[in-house]
Design a protein around this motif. Sequence first.
Motif, PDB file in Angstrom:
ATOM      1  N   SER A  51       0.802  -1.224   0.000  1.00 52.06           N
ATOM      2  CA  SER A  51       0.000   0.000   0.000  1.00 52.06           C
ATOM      3  C   SER A  51       0.835   1.275   0.000  1.00 52.06           C
ATOM      4  CB  SER A  51      -0.984   0.000   1.162  1.00 52.06           C
ATOM      5  OG  SER A  51      -0.290  -0.037   2.387  1.00 52.06           O
ATOM      6  N   ALA A  52       2.025   1.257   0.585  1.00 52.11           N
ATOM      7  CA  ALA A  52       2.845   2.473   0.593  1.00 52.11           C
ATOM      8  C   ALA A  52       3.177   2.911  -0.831  1.00 52.11           C
ATOM      9  CB  ALA A  52       4.125   2.247   1.387  1.00 52.11           C
ATOM     10  N   ILE A  53       3.304   1.966  -1.733  1.00 52.01           N
ATOM     11  CA  ILE A  53       3.584   2.286  -3.133  1.00 52.01           C
ATOM     12  C   ILE A  53       2.294   2.390  -3.932  1.00 52.01           C
ATOM     13  CG2 ILE A  53       4.589   1.375  -5.269  1.00 52.01           C
ATOM     14  CD1 ILE A  53       6.956   0.431  -3.570  1.00 52.01           C
ATOM     15  N   ASP A  54       1.428   1.405  -3.798  1.00 51.31           N
ATOM     16  CA  ASP A  54       0.215   1.348  -4.618  1.00 51.31           C
ATOM     17  C   ASP A  54      -0.782   2.458  -4.322  1.00 51.31           C
ATOM     18  OD1 ASP A  54       0.940  -0.845  -6.139  1.00 51.31           O
ATOM     19  OD2 ASP A  54       0.028  -2.280  -4.775  1.00 51.31           O
ATOM     20  N   ASP A  55      -0.871   2.888  -3.086  1.00 56.76           N
ATOM     21  CA  ASP A  55      -1.910   3.844  -2.707  1.00 56.76           C
ATOM     22  C   ASP A  55      -1.429   5.290  -2.637  1.00 56.76           C
ATOM     23  OD1 ASP A  55      -3.594   1.670  -2.538  1.00 56.76           O
ATOM     24  OD2 ASP A  55      -3.342   1.430  -0.382  1.00 56.76           O
ATOM     25  N   GLY A  56      -0.166   5.517  -2.975  1.00 53.50           N
ATOM     26  CA  GLY A  56       0.358   6.875  -2.946  1.00 53.50           C
ATOM     27  C   GLY A  56      -0.138   7.686  -4.138  1.00 53.50           C
ATOM     28  N   ASP A  57       0.218   8.959  -4.155  1.00 52.71           N
ATOM     29  CA  ASP A  57      -0.246   9.828  -5.234  1.00 52.71           C
ATOM     30  C   ASP A  57       0.603   9.709  -6.500  1.00 52.71           C
ATOM     31  OD1 ASP A  57       1.966  11.042  -4.091  1.00 52.71           O
ATOM     32  OD2 ASP A  57       1.189  13.073  -4.320  1.00 52.71           O
ATOM     33  N   ASN A  58       1.793   9.053  -6.416  1.00 46.92           N
ATOM     34  CA  ASN A  58       2.657   8.914  -7.585  1.00 46.92           C
ATOM     35  C   ASN A  58       3.386   7.571  -7.514  1.00 46.92           C
ATOM     36  OD1 ASN A  58       4.588   9.113  -9.628  1.00 46.92           O
ATOM     37  ND2 ASN A  58       4.786  11.331  -9.360  1.00 46.92           N
ATOM     38  N   LYS A  59       2.735   6.532  -7.985  1.00 47.73           N
ATOM     39  CA  LYS A  59       3.281   5.174  -7.909  1.00 47.73           C
ATOM     40  C   LYS A  59       4.638   5.050  -8.617  1.00 47.73           C
ATOM     41  CE  LYS A  59       1.885   0.387  -8.744  1.00 47.73           C
ATOM     42  NZ  LYS A  59       0.745  -0.472  -9.100  1.00 47.73           N
ATOM     43  N   PRO A  60       4.813   5.583  -9.834  1.00 48.76           N
ATOM     44  CA  PRO A  60       6.124   5.467 -10.474  1.00 48.76           C
ATOM     45  C   PRO A  60       7.253   6.094  -9.660  1.00 48.76           C
ATOM     46  CG  PRO A  60       4.481   6.053 -12.101  1.00 48.76           C
ATOM     47  CD  PRO A  60       3.822   6.156 -10.746  1.00 48.76           C
ATOM     48  N   ARG A  61       6.999   7.254  -9.066  1.00 51.13           N
ATOM     49  CA  ARG A  61       8.022   7.894  -8.236  1.00 51.13           C
ATOM     50  C   ARG A  61       8.320   7.053  -6.999  1.00 51.13           C
ATOM     51  NH1 ARG A  61       6.084  13.135  -6.301  1.00 51.13           N
ATOM     52  NH2 ARG A  61       5.309  11.947  -4.542  1.00 51.13           N
ATOM     53  N   ALA A  62       7.290   6.506  -6.367  1.00 45.22           N
ATOM     54  CA  ALA A  62       7.494   5.676  -5.172  1.00 45.22           C
ATOM     55  C   ALA A  62       8.325   4.429  -5.511  1.00 45.22           C
ATOM     56  CB  ALA A  62       6.147   5.284  -4.574  1.00 45.22           C
ATOM     57  N   ILE A  63       8.061   3.837  -6.661  1.00 47.87           N
ATOM     58  CA  ILE A  63       8.850   2.673  -7.097  1.00 47.87           C
ATOM     59  C   ILE A  63      10.302   3.088  -7.318  1.00 47.87           C
ATOM     60  CG2 ILE A  63       9.224   1.100  -9.045  1.00 47.87           C
ATOM     61  CD1 ILE A  63       6.132   0.896  -9.250  1.00 47.87           C
ATOM     62  N   ARG A  64      10.515   4.195  -8.036  1.00 44.71           N
ATOM     63  CA  ARG A  64      11.876   4.669  -8.306  1.00 44.71           C
ATOM     64  C   ARG A  64      12.623   4.940  -7.006  1.00 44.71           C
ATOM     65  NH1 ARG A  64      10.992   9.446 -10.606  1.00 44.71           N
ATOM     66  NH2 ARG A  64      11.543  10.546  -8.718  1.00 44.71           N
ATOM     67  N   GLU A  65      11.986   5.621  -6.066  1.00 42.01           N
ATOM     68  CA  GLU A  65      12.646   5.943  -4.800  1.00 42.01           C
ATOM     69  C   GLU A  65      12.980   4.694  -4.001  1.00 42.01           C
ATOM     70  OE1 GLU A  65       9.939   8.731  -3.008  1.00 42.01           O
ATOM     71  OE2 GLU A  65      10.652  10.394  -4.269  1.00 42.01           O
ATOM     72  N   ALA A  66      12.107   3.709  -3.989  1.00 42.92           N
ATOM     73  CA  ALA A  66      12.383   2.451  -3.273  1.00 42.92           C
ATOM     74  C   ALA A  66      13.571   1.721  -3.909  1.00 42.92           C
ATOM     75  CB  ALA A  66      11.147   1.560  -3.269  1.00 42.92           C
ATOM     76  N   LEU A  67      13.631   1.701  -5.233  1.00 38.26           N
ATOM     77  CA  LEU A  67      14.744   1.041  -5.923  1.00 38.26           C
ATOM     78  C   LEU A  67      16.048   1.807  -5.720  1.00 38.26           C
ATOM     79  CD1 LEU A  67      12.810  -0.111  -9.062  1.00 38.26           C
ATOM     80  CD2 LEU A  67      14.107  -1.615  -7.548  1.00 38.26           C
ATOM     81  N   GLU A  68      15.991   3.119  -5.722  1.00 46.45           N
ATOM     82  CA  GLU A  68      17.198   3.923  -5.451  1.00 46.45           C
ATOM     83  C   GLU A  68      17.721   3.624  -4.043  1.00 46.45           C
ATOM     84  OE1 GLU A  68      16.467   7.871  -8.229  1.00 46.45           O
ATOM     85  OE2 GLU A  68      15.710   7.869  -6.167  1.00 46.45           O
ATOM     86  N   GLN A  69      16.832   3.523  -3.085  1.00 48.65           N
ATOM     87  CA  GLN A  69      17.219   3.193  -1.724  1.00 48.65           C
ATOM     88  C   GLN A  69      17.852   1.805  -1.657  1.00 48.65           C
ATOM     89  OE1 GLN A  69      14.019   2.729   1.086  1.00 48.65           O
ATOM     90  NE2 GLN A  69      15.322   3.244   2.814  1.00 48.65           N
ATOM     91  N   MET A  70      17.243   0.848  -2.352  1.00 50.52           N
ATOM     92  CA  MET A  70      17.791  -0.511  -2.367  1.00 50.52           C
ATOM     93  C   MET A  70      19.206  -0.536  -2.940  1.00 50.52           C
ATOM     94  SD  MET A  70      14.413  -2.557  -3.723  1.00 50.52           S
ATOM     95  CE  MET A  70      15.365  -3.887  -4.412  1.00 50.52           C
ATOM     96  N   LEU A  71      19.464   0.294  -3.951  1.00 52.34           N
ATOM     97  CA  LEU A  71      20.762   0.330  -4.600  1.00 52.34           C
ATOM     98  C   LEU A  71      21.731   1.309  -3.927  1.00 52.34           C
ATOM     99  CD1 LEU A  71      19.552   0.132  -8.294  1.00 52.34           C
ATOM    100  CD2 LEU A  71      20.865  -1.610  -7.059  1.00 52.34           C
ATOM    101  N   GLY A  72      21.310   1.942  -2.825  1.00 57.02           N
ATOM    102  CA  GLY A  72      22.166   2.837  -2.074  1.00 57.02           C
ATOM    103  C   GLY A  72      22.482   4.135  -2.815  1.00 57.02           C
ATOM    104  N   ARG A  73      21.512   4.649  -3.545  1.00 60.17           N
ATOM    105  CA  ARG A  73      21.739   5.882  -4.333  1.00 60.17           C
ATOM    106  C   ARG A  73      20.956   7.047  -3.792  1.00 60.17           C
ATOM    107  NH1 ARG A  73      21.579   2.995 -10.179  1.00 60.17           N
ATOM    108  NH2 ARG A  73      23.346   1.688  -9.810  1.00 60.17           N
TER     109      ARG A  73
END
Length: 125
Positions: A103-125
């Motif tokens: 839900s943190a990604i799916d229910d937010g106001d900008n799903k693509p941005r939330a996905i990008r930010e989660a992946l950036e965090q995973m990759l330490g960027r």
Amino acid sequence: MHSVFSLQRALRVGTRVCAALVLALAGQGAGAAGGTGAYPLDWGRAGETLQYRSCGCADRCWVAEVKHQRSRKTLATLRCDCERLFARVGTSGPEVERSPTCSAIDDGDNKPRAIREALEQMLGR
């Protein structure tokens, strides 16, 4: 006697038509449940791409992957199975449950941005 054979033939034809309709409808449903093909999301890093594809559940089942453009090697994967959020860095690392809900990604106001930010965090960027 002629009417009996006509009735039997009509029943056989009707059965074939019904079977064809069932198969056609089943094929349409399978395509609808299958989700979408992959398409790019904004990533903004030279030499890498972020691909997203839906696998169903009204876009609650999805996979997002960061890949190296030239080698096509997967750098990180984030996916939702309609309920839980999973993450993997690289191709050989273990997939771990990141959250019991997407839900943190799916229910937010900008799903693509939330996905990008989660992946950036995973990759330490």
